[in-house]
Design a protein around this motif. Structure first.
Motif, PDB file in Angstrom:
ATOM      1  N   ILE A 275       0.846  -1.196   0.000  1.00 50.81           N
ATOM      2  CA  ILE A 275       0.000   0.000   0.000  1.00 50.81           C
ATOM      3  C   ILE A 275       0.881   1.245   0.000  1.00 50.81           C
ATOM      4  O   ILE A 275       1.745   1.394   0.877  1.00 50.81           O
ATOM      5  CB  ILE A 275      -0.944   0.006   1.215  1.00 50.81           C
ATOM      6  CG1 ILE A 275      -1.904  -1.186   1.143  1.00 50.81           C
ATOM      7  CG2 ILE A 275      -1.725   1.318   1.298  1.00 50.81           C
ATOM      8  CD1 ILE A 275      -2.779  -1.339   2.366  1.00 50.81           C
ATOM      9  N   PRO A 276       0.706   2.143  -0.949  1.00 50.24           N
ATOM     10  CA  PRO A 276       1.523   3.365  -0.969  1.00 50.24           C
ATOM     11  C   PRO A 276       1.149   4.297   0.176  1.00 50.24           C
ATOM     12  O   PRO A 276       0.148   4.090   0.882  1.00 50.24           O
ATOM     13  CB  PRO A 276       1.185   3.989  -2.327  1.00 50.24           C
ATOM     14  CG  PRO A 276      -0.168   3.457  -2.660  1.00 50.24           C
ATOM     15  CD  PRO A 276      -0.247   2.085  -2.060  1.00 50.24           C
ATOM     16  N   THR A 277       1.950   5.330   0.353  1.00 51.51           N
ATOM     17  CA  THR A 277       1.720   6.285   1.430  1.00 51.51           C
ATOM     18  C   THR A 277       1.605   7.699   0.865  1.00 51.51           C
ATOM     19  O   THR A 277       1.956   7.963  -0.281  1.00 51.51           O
ATOM     20  CB  THR A 277       2.863   6.264   2.455  1.00 51.51           C
ATOM     21  OG1 THR A 277       4.086   6.639   1.799  1.00 51.51           O
ATOM     22  CG2 THR A 277       3.010   4.887   3.075  1.00 51.51           C
ATOM     23  N   PHE A 278       1.057   8.584   1.690  1.00 54.51           N
ATOM     24  CA  PHE A 278       1.121  10.015   1.406  1.00 54.51           C
ATOM     25  C   PHE A 278       1.672  10.710   2.646  1.00 54.51           C
ATOM     26  O   PHE A 278       1.721  10.122   3.734  1.00 54.51           O
ATOM     27  CB  PHE A 278      -0.243  10.576   1.010  1.00 54.51           C
ATOM     28  CG  PHE A 278      -1.287  10.588   2.103  1.00 54.51           C
ATOM     29  CD1 PHE A 278      -1.506  11.720   2.878  1.00 54.51           C
ATOM     30  CD2 PHE A 278      -2.068   9.459   2.351  1.00 54.51           C
ATOM     31  CE1 PHE A 278      -2.458  11.733   3.882  1.00 54.51           C
ATOM     32  CE2 PHE A 278      -3.033   9.469   3.351  1.00 54.51           C
ATOM     33  CZ  PHE A 278      -3.231  10.603   4.126  1.00 54.51           C
ATOM     34  N   GLN A 279       2.096  11.940   2.488  1.00 49.53           N
ATOM     35  CA  GLN A 279       2.624  12.715   3.605  1.00 49.53           C
ATOM     36  C   GLN A 279       1.488  13.525   4.222  1.00 49.53           C
ATOM     37  O   GLN A 279       1.044  14.521   3.659  1.00 49.53           O
ATOM     38  CB  GLN A 279       3.756  13.628   3.132  1.00 49.53           C
ATOM     39  CG  GLN A 279       4.999  12.894   2.677  1.00 49.53           C
ATOM     40  CD  GLN A 279       5.678  12.160   3.825  1.00 49.53           C
ATOM     41  OE1 GLN A 279       5.945  12.740   4.883  1.00 49.53           O
ATOM     42  NE2 GLN A 279       5.959  10.875   3.623  1.00 49.53           N
ATOM     43  N   GLY A 280       0.985  13.067   5.362  1.00 52.34           N
ATOM     44  CA  GLY A 280      -0.157  13.714   5.984  1.00 52.34           C
ATOM     45  C   GLY A 280       0.125  14.157   7.406  1.00 52.34           C
ATOM     46  O   GLY A 280       1.215  13.934   7.945  1.00 52.34           O
ATOM     47  N   TYR A 281      -0.870  14.793   8.009  1.00 57.58           N
ATOM     48  CA  TYR A 281      -0.776  15.270   9.390  1.00 57.58           C
ATOM     49  C   TYR A 281      -1.528  14.302  10.308  1.00 57.58           C
ATOM     50  O   TYR A 281      -2.732  14.111  10.150  1.00 57.58           O
ATOM     51  CB  TYR A 281      -1.384  16.662   9.526  1.00 57.58           C
ATOM     52  CG  TYR A 281      -0.608  17.740   8.798  1.00 57.58           C
ATOM     53  CD1 TYR A 281       0.530  18.306   9.369  1.00 57.58           C
ATOM     54  CD2 TYR A 281      -1.015  18.188   7.545  1.00 57.58           C
ATOM     55  CE1 TYR A 281       1.247  19.295   8.706  1.00 57.58           C
ATOM     56  CE2 TYR A 281      -0.316  19.179   6.879  1.00 57.58           C
ATOM     57  CZ  TYR A 281       0.822  19.729   7.462  1.00 57.58           C
ATOM     58  OH  TYR A 281       1.519  20.703   6.804  1.00 57.58           O
ATOM     59  N   ARG A 282      -0.833  13.711  11.235  1.00 60.76           N
ATOM     60  CA  ARG A 282      -1.460  12.807  12.194  1.00 60.76           C
ATOM     61  C   ARG A 282      -2.013  13.627  13.359  1.00 60.76           C
ATOM     62  O   ARG A 282      -1.290  14.383  14.003  1.00 60.76           O
ATOM     63  CB  ARG A 282      -0.447  11.795  12.708  1.00 60.76           C
ATOM     64  CG  ARG A 282      -1.017  10.795  13.699  1.00 60.76           C
ATOM     65  CD  ARG A 282      -2.001   9.853  13.043  1.00 60.76           C
ATOM     66  NE  ARG A 282      -1.360   8.969  12.074  1.00 60.76           N
ATOM     67  CZ  ARG A 282      -2.013   8.158  11.266  1.00 60.76           C
ATOM     68  NH1 ARG A 282      -3.350   8.151  11.295  1.00 60.76           N
ATOM     69  NH2 ARG A 282      -1.374   7.386  10.420  1.00 60.76           N
ATOM     70  N   ARG A 283      -3.326  13.495  13.592  1.00 59.60           N
ATOM     71  CA  ARG A 283      -3.974  14.255  14.656  1.00 59.60           C
ATOM     72  C   ARG A 283      -4.054  13.432  15.953  1.00 59.60           C
ATOM     73  O   ARG A 283      -3.854  12.212  15.946  1.00 59.60           O
ATOM     74  CB  ARG A 283      -5.371  14.683  14.221  1.00 59.60           C
ATOM     75  CG  ARG A 283      -5.392  15.523  12.948  1.00 59.60           C
ATOM     76  CD  ARG A 283      -4.545  16.772  13.047  1.00 59.60           C
ATOM     77  NE  ARG A 283      -4.676  17.618  11.852  1.00 59.60           N
ATOM     78  CZ  ARG A 283      -3.887  18.657  11.599  1.00 59.60           C
ATOM     79  NH1 ARG A 283      -2.905  18.969  12.440  1.00 59.60           N
ATOM     80  NH2 ARG A 283      -4.076  19.373  10.499  1.00 59.60           N
ATOM     81  N   ALA A 284      -4.400  14.123  17.028  1.00 59.58           N
ATOM     82  CA  ALA A 284      -4.422  13.481  18.344  1.00 59.58           C
ATOM     83  C   ALA A 284      -5.435  12.351  18.420  1.00 59.58           C
ATOM     84  O   ALA A 284      -5.241  11.386  19.176  1.00 59.58           O
ATOM     85  CB  ALA A 284      -4.717  14.528  19.422  1.00 59.58           C
ATOM     86  N   ASP A 285      -6.529  12.441  17.622  1.00 57.50           N
ATOM     87  CA  ASP A 285      -7.543  11.378  17.653  1.00 57.50           C
ATOM     88  C   ASP A 285      -7.201  10.227  16.722  1.00 57.50           C
ATOM     89  O   ASP A 285      -7.996   9.296  16.552  1.00 57.50           O
ATOM     90  CB  ASP A 285      -8.920  11.945  17.294  1.00 57.50           C
ATOM     91  CG  ASP A 285      -8.993  12.523  15.884  1.00 57.50           C
ATOM     92  OD1 ASP A 285      -7.971  12.485  15.160  1.00 57.50           O
ATOM     93  OD2 ASP A 285     -10.069  13.024  15.504  1.00 57.50           O
ATOM     94  N   GLY A 286      -6.023  10.279  16.090  1.00 55.76           N
ATOM     95  CA  GLY A 286      -5.570   9.200  15.215  1.00 55.76           C
ATOM     96  C   GLY A 286      -5.873   9.410  13.753  1.00 55.76           C
ATOM     97  O   GLY A 286      -5.329   8.700  12.897  1.00 55.76           O
ATOM     98  N   LYS A 287      -6.728  10.366  13.411  1.00 53.53           N
ATOM     99  CA  LYS A 287      -7.069  10.616  12.009  1.00 53.53           C
ATOM    100  C   LYS A 287      -5.910  11.312  11.295  1.00 53.53           C
ATOM    101  O   LYS A 287      -5.036  11.908  11.933  1.00 53.53           O
ATOM    102  CB  LYS A 287      -8.333  11.468  11.913  1.00 53.53           C
ATOM    103  CG  LYS A 287      -9.580  10.774  12.432  1.00 53.53           C
ATOM    104  CD  LYS A 287     -10.789  11.703  12.315  1.00 53.53           C
ATOM    105  CE  LYS A 287     -12.042  11.036  12.851  1.00 53.53           C
ATOM    106  NZ  LYS A 287     -13.213  11.958  12.811  1.00 53.53           N
ATOM    107  N   ALA A 288      -5.938  11.242   9.953  1.00 50.70           N
ATOM    108  CA  ALA A 288      -4.871  11.828   9.153  1.00 50.70           C
ATOM    109  C   ALA A 288      -5.433  12.914   8.253  1.00 50.70           C
ATOM    110  O   ALA A 288      -6.426  12.701   7.554  1.00 50.70           O
ATOM    111  CB  ALA A 288      -4.179  10.756   8.313  1.00 50.70           C
ATOM    112  N   GLY A 289      -4.802  14.069   8.269  1.00 47.27           N
ATOM    113  CA  GLY A 289      -5.229  15.185   7.441  1.00 47.27           C
ATOM    114  C   GLY A 289      -4.301  15.404   6.269  1.00 47.27           C
ATOM    115  O   GLY A 289      -3.118  15.044   6.317  1.00 47.27           O
TER     116      GLY A 289
END
Length: 511
Positions: A110-124
């Motif tokens: 699975i490829p990746t992207f460069q995202g922002y990991r938030r405190a609730d675990g979600k990725a922006g």
């Protein structure tokens, strides 16, 4: 689709009654390989009859009915609004008869992207601070707070922050507590408050509105903290005092947001909202099915795609029902369509009020025809859930969200549900953005792409001229999704779109 388009018109499926003009066709021109002579000028993207049709006969495109002939139609006739009428959906409601057995990728593949990991675990995919309003009356204050931070000198201290944006709306009062409109408004605001593309949120209210901030917070399970602040104008002391207090609160959140850094995130955490607007006859031939290929790729990675705009699947719902993974999911989709039939019953044209004049100029005649293209955005994988407007999906894969067929309202619901990216196909040239989610614009044809290069991100017109296959275009779109989620700016972001397009859906007797 053939590997190269040499003929002037395309027969999309054997047995279709009409072909689609791949270029402008002059009256008197013989169309090969059908051996029919154009009896009228046929514009680019419009339909030409390839067989005789009696008055009242169903007319088929892609093997499905798109309406009926309102008079006798001869081979070579232009088929459009003057001789093609709307009829209620004839789609078969067979549930789960064509389930996909597509396999998921192994975790290591699975490829990746460069995202922002938030405190609730979600990725922006973006890092904004947002100013939301509980009611229209606090819109000016919200905009003035955000405007303070539009000065590049102010934001120079926060290079990791994409900006401060104000998302305002026209509701929040004359909305009944416990009613459908209040529920949708609060779900929408709650979804944006939790959205991973926001690091921090300031929620501004007036104080006397129906949509009380305390009730909104309680309904949506929100709790005030360093990155979720509230401000009530009547308690703060009015407009100027509220603007000063709001600027101060945002400055405190920016200090935290400025510390965020991108990191590698699995593509399984991408949630993409699928939109089409300003559609033309080629939407269902190029950009929409190419986006569907990219969606299949995303779903194989474990990601999520949200298909919406319920009126724009009408007549083609069988293509989703046959892929519904359960009887309940299929019946929920059928129920939504029944609601929309009743909801539009008193409209002059009912559900066929859509397509718009621009859609018709691009060759689409009835909603049944438009829906065939709209459904193609969802690819070929299974339909895993049907959810209400602005609800967050609880399962991954392809999900259908109820919404109107109006792009800003529909996309607002998708972003409220957690979509951290929007893919938007267009044949006429829609100009659109949807902050905080970046919006990738996919052109269905090369002439429009060349004419509107400043607004379009990807040209799918190569599928028409044979320079690219659907699979190749879909793969290109998928990689553009990853690049955009990693921070590559879209055309709409560079132009400044995305705040005015915030438009929660209202079904309200008082508005």
């Amino acid at each position: 689709m053939p590997a190269a388009i040499a003929q002037p018109a395309l027969l999309l499926r054997a047995g279709d009654d009409v072909a689609i003009a791949a270029r402008d066709i002059a009256a008197g021109e013989t169309i090969q390989p059908f051996g029919v002579t154009a009896r009228n000028a046929i514009p680019f993207g419009h339909k030409i009859a390839v067989k005789a049709l009696g008055a009242g006969s169903q007319v088929h495109r892609l093997g499905l009915p798109i309406g009926f002939a309102t008079c006798a139609v001869a081979p070579g006739d232009h088929v459009h609004t003057h001789n093609l009428g709307f009829e209620p959906s004839q789609a078969e409601h067979r549930i789960g008869t064509r389930l996909s057995n597509a396999t998921s990728l192994a975790a290591d593949d699975i490829p990746t992207f460069q995202g922002y990991r938030r405190a609730d675990g979600k990725a922006g995919s973006r890092n904004y601070v947002g100013v939301l309003t509980s009611v229209n009356c606090s819109s000016l204050v919200a905009r003035m707070i955000a405007d303070h931070f539009r000065n590049p000198d102010v934001m120079a201290a926060y290079p990791q922050v994409d900006g401060v944006i104000a998302l305002t709306h026209k509701s929040g009062c004359s909305v009944a507590e416990g009613g459908r409109s209040m529920g949708m408004l609060r779900r929408t605001l709650g979804g944006y408050a939790r959205h991973p593309n926001f690091c921090g949120i300031l929620l501004v209210g007036l104080g006397c509105e129906d949509n009380q901030i305390a009730s909104l917070m309680d309904d949506e399970g929100l709790a005030e903290g360093p990155l979720l602040r509230t401000l009530v104008m009547q308690e703060q002391g009015g407009t100027r005092a509220s603007i000063r207090a709001g600027i101060s609160a945002v400055e405190e959140m920016l200090a935290i947001a400025g510390q965020a850094r991108r990191e590698a995130v699995s593509a399984s955490e991408l949630m993409v909202g699928l939109q089409c607007g300003g559609s033309d006859s080629f939407s269902g031939i190029t950009a929409n099915p190419a986006l569907g290929v990219a969606v299949d790729r995303l779903v194989a990675c474990g990601g999520t795609a949200i298909l919406s705009e319920t009126p724009e699947i009408y007549g083609a719902e069988s293509l989703l029902l046959e892929r519904a993974v359960s009887q309940d999911i299929g019946e929920r989709l059928i129920g939504l369509l029944a609601w929309w039939e009743e909801h539009t019953r008193n409209e002059p044209a009912g559900l066929d009020n859509n397509p718009s004049p621009g859609n018709k100029a691009g060759g689409l005649t009835t909603i049944l025809e438009k829906s065939l293209g709209a459904v193609a955005k969802g690819g070929t994988t299974n339909l895993n859930d049907v959810i209400a407007y602005a609800d967050e999906p609880v399962t991954r894969g392809l999900v259908f969200m109820d919404s109107p067929g109006f792009d800003p309202v529909s996309a607002t619901g998708q972003v409220a549900g957690g979509a951290n990216l929007i893919c938007f196909t267009t044949g006429r040239g829609s100009c659109f953005g949807c902050r905080p989610a970046p919006s990738l614009k996919l052109a269905t044809n090369t002439p429009m792409f060349e004419r509107m290069r400043d607004d379009m991100d990807i040209n799918c017109g190569g599928i028409l001229d044979g320079s690219e296959t659907l699979d190749e275009a879909g793969e290109r779109i998928f990689h553009a999704m990853l690049a955009t989620a990693s921070g590559a700016p879209t055309r709409s972001e560079l132009l400044g779109y995305g705040e005015d397009e915030f438009a929660p859906w209202h079904v309200n007797a008082w508005l």
